[in-house]
Design an enzyme around this catalytic site. Structure first.
Site, PDB file in Angstrom:
ATOM      1  N   SER A   1     -30.194   9.061  35.862  1.00 28.41           N
ATOM      2  CA  SER A   1     -30.817   9.392  37.136  1.00 28.41           C
ATOM      3  C   SER A   1     -31.576  10.704  37.046  1.00 28.41           C
ATOM      4  O   SER A   1     -31.296  11.551  36.207  1.00 28.41           O
ATOM      5  CB  SER A   1     -29.758   9.483  38.243  1.00 28.41           C
ATOM      6  OG  SER A   1     -28.520   9.937  37.725  1.00 28.41           O
TER       7      SER A   1
ATOM      8  N   ASP B   1      -9.104   9.710  30.371  1.00 30.84           N
ATOM      9  CA  ASP B   1      -8.676  10.048  29.016  1.00 30.84           C
ATOM     10  C   ASP B   1      -7.918   8.895  28.385  1.00 30.84           C
ATOM     11  O   ASP B   1      -7.199   8.158  29.073  1.00 30.84           O
ATOM     12  CB  ASP B   1      -7.799  11.304  29.020  1.00 30.84           C
ATOM     13  CG  ASP B   1      -8.620  12.554  29.256  1.00 30.84           C
ATOM     14  OD1 ASP B   1      -9.547  12.799  28.466  1.00 30.84           O
ATOM     15  OD2 ASP B   1      -8.361  13.267  30.239  1.00 30.84           O
TER      16      ASP B   1
END
Length: 699
Positions: free
Chosen positions: A185, A260
């Site tokens: 973006s 994670d």
């Protein structure tokens, strides 16, 4: 006589005041007699809700009319039942959704909504169901199995898209195929001091794949307390990028780590954690798969979870568990809704401070002249390690690496009204949002965001910094810039090297690159050759001077090995000449804006080349290239009175096979143009395609 004139004057003033009050009551905050959808000539629904519930119902109806087949298929996948509905090809998708616990969590999220917002979700679902019931021939038979849709389906879809596609990629974690290309973006916020009109301006420019759940849907929603215009991803019941008469915002994908992967040490039937062996939590799920003959077979799915999260892989005495932020924050949709209802910066920030949205930079501008960049997200509080460390596999045998809290709002990198008067983000970290630097990286944990500024972000900052007074038209022109910052940086080394070390082919290539305008416009000659060469480079080893924080907008630079670079240029030139019959083939001959039944010469290209006007192309069967991602919804907004806005939806505002709006804006993309945004009712009425009135829908 004088008294009579005074009475007439007073009467005239009273009547004028009444007229103002009457007209004013028909705008923000006023109930309409009936809920309506006014469809403009680009297939954009302008929803005027009698009440908020009516507006949500109408928005559900509108999304079905424009994207019904896609919406139902997405909701079916979000339930984790797509293989049951449509067969083997959806097994991996279902495994991912069910392993992540999406449907079960969606039910708890649904119950956690406040009663008013829960009723809005139900109304959106009701609009979907009512449309399908009243227009059975408009929906493909194979997706009707998803009906009826419930409020919790919306939240399943939200999780699948937001937490388990944007925050964490299923392709990266579980090897599940997703739509081509990366999400990206551009976003700009320009203060009055840098605006030619003295009004703040905002540029919204997400780059997403042109398919699947990444498709944008443009709309206007007006109801008591809200009058907002913008876009949302298909299936999401609120606007996620929007503006109203007082403010607006856009999102960019930020350099952020909200998940994670933990490596577990398996012991017997459990795993080691803080010198103890813990048992896994285990769920047995039966995954149903439709066979070609219509029968269903059942496949067992065992979902194991550690204290970190669900196990996504297990082999050779080790397992990997996944931890993802945002799974206990069910208020994302209501936060977006309240952002769109806000009328000033204080109210907007109050909505942001809830931190329900797990990621995305916020770029903001308003009528009062404020601009803001917020590195938004639910950032885990970590005890150790920098950004790169947490991008790797994390030891899961100790509580020292197990984060349990997120940073509060005040900890997040943020700047309001910088001295420069402009803010930009092109998916670079927050430290390079403006110059002079307004957010100092050393004041934040090293795991908060990495440190770099790629060529597209450098191009973005250069265009803003070089223009002291930017008009709305200039902002739109800059948005469509196809100039390759990478070429500006490296051609002064590559061309002399080709002259020095190259043979006949390299000499011809150098001549073409000298004459090239360094852009990726339809008629640019040399762009195909340069882009093909750049694609083959090992960028980690290509430059003699790497990127430096001391010179963030002018590095990397220089060829590390000029002779190897020339050798590669000769190899690539041979391939280009063989494929297209000439070295100086025009960009638009090779890169086509081919989508649906439209095929036009293309412009723009990959952001890695430093092109601000991003369109990601993929090879097609004819040896050319066609778009798969990039510029999708683009909006340029100036906070004048009334607001001026221009926009385009690259692929059109509908995907239903019988819609005339599937590709009706692609020609604007080819011409680098935006169209006017009609957000005032009289303008909508002047460009009306059809009108739909709901005196009563459903209950």
């Amino acid at each position: 006589m004088l008294r009579k004139r005074n009475r007439n004057r007073i009467l005239s003033c009273v009547l004028s005041l009444l007229l103002v009050l009457i007209l004013g009551s028909q705008t923000l905050g006023s109930p309409a007699q009936n809920t309506e959808i006014l469809w403009d000539t680009y297939g954009i629904p302008h929803i005027y809700g009698k009440d908020t519930t009516g507006a949500f119902r109408a928005f559900g109806w509108a999304q079905m009319q424009s994207h019904g087949n896609l919406l139902l298929r997405l909701y079916g996948q979000a339930r984790g039942r797509a293989a049951e509905y449509w067969g083997e090809e959806y097994i991996d998708s279902d495994r991912w959704v069910l392993t992540m616990g999406v449907p079960e969590r969606a039910r708890s999220w649904y119950e956690a909504q406040n009663s008013s917002f829960r009723s809005y979700l139900d109304a959106f679902a009701e609009g979907i169901n009512t449309y399908a019931k009243e227009n059975p021939d408009a929906i493909d038979d194979e997706v009707e199995v998803v009906l009826p849709v419930k409020g919790e389906d919306i939240l399943s879809h939200l999780q699948r898209v937001l937490n388990f596609s944007f925050v964490v990629s299923p392709q990266r974690v579980a090897g599940i195929s997703t739509p081509e290309s990366k999400a990206g973006s551009n976003g700009w916020a320009i203060a009055p001091k840098r605006s030619a009109s003295g009004n703040a301006m905002l540029l919204a420019n997400p780059h997403l794949p042109w398919s699947d759940f990444y498709l944008w849907y443009e709309a206007q929603i007006t109801a008591p307390g809200i009058d907002a215009y913008g876009a949302s991803l298909v299936g999401i019941p609120v606007l996620t990028i929007a503006f109203n008469e007082n403010l607006g915002w856009t999102h960019t994908v930020n350099t952020y780590d909200g998940w994670d992967a933990y490596q577990l040490e398996l012991v017997d039937d459990g795993y080691r954690f803080d010198d103890k062996v813990r048992p896994f939590e285990t769920k047995n799920i039966s995954l149903k798969v439709r066979q070609k003959d219509g029968t269903l077979r059942e496949e067992p799915l065992i979902v194991k979870s550690s204290v970190h999260g669900p196990v996504v892989s297990e082999k050779e005495g080790q397992a990997t568990a996944l931890r993802v932020v945002g799974l206990e924050q069910p208020g994302v949709l209501e936060q977006w809704w309240d952002m769109a209802r806000s009328q000033n910066l204080a109210a907007f920030e109050k909505a942001l401070q809830r931190l329900q949205l797990p990621m995305f930079t916020v770029m903001y501008a308003d009528r009062e002249g404020h601009i803001m960049h917020l590195f938004n997200g639910q950032v885990p509080v970590r005890e150790q390690g920098d950004f790169q460390y947490w991008r790797g596999i994390i030891p899961g045998n100790t509580s020292k690496t197990l984060w349990t809290k997120i940073h509060p709002y005040q900890d997040l990198p943020r700047v309001i009204d910088p001295p420069s008067g402009w803010l930009q983000n092109a998916n670079d970290p927050p430290w390079t949002t403006t110059f002079p630097v307004a957010i100092e990286s050393d004041k934040y944990p090293s795991y908060m965001a990495p440190r770099f500024m790629d060529f597209r972000a450098q191009s973005s900052a250069r265009m803003l910094d070089e223009d002291e007074k930017i008009t709305l038209d200039e902002m739109i022109e800059y948005k469509h810039s196809t100039r390759m910052e990478f070429a500006d940086r490296i051609l002064d080394d590559l061309i002399p090297a080709a002259r020095k070390y190259g043979g006949e082919l390299a000499q011809r290539a150098a001549t073409i690159l000298e004459k090239w305008d360094r852009q990726a416009n339809t008629d640019s000659r040399g762009a195909v050759l340069f882009a093909a060469w750049a694609q083959e480079l090992d960028l980690d080893k290509a430059f003699s001077q790497p990127w430096s924080e001391d010179s963030p907008r002018n590095t990397p630079d220089g060829l590390a090995n000029p002779q190897d670079a020339v050798k590669l240029l000769e190899t690539v030139a041979q391939k280009v000449e063989k494929a297209y019959g000439k070295l100086d083939v025009a960009w638009g001959e090779v890169f086509r804006l081919k989508y649906g039944n439209v095929d036009l010469p293309g412009n723009g290209g990959d952001g890695d080349l430093g092109i601000f006007r991003v369109i990601n192309f993929a090879p097609s069967e004819d040896g050319k290239f066609q778009p798969v991602a990039g510029d999708s919804y683009v909006a340029a907004i100036e906070f004048s009175k009334p607001v001026k806005a221009m926009a385009v939806m690259s692929y059109g505002n509908a995907s239903q096979p019988d819609s005339t709006h599937q590709t009706d804006q692609l020609e604007l993309v080819a011409k680098k143009q935006l169209r006017p945004v009609w957000h005032i009712r009289e303008d909508v009425e002047a460009h009306l395609e059809s009108r739909q009135v709901f005196s009563r829908m459903g209950k």
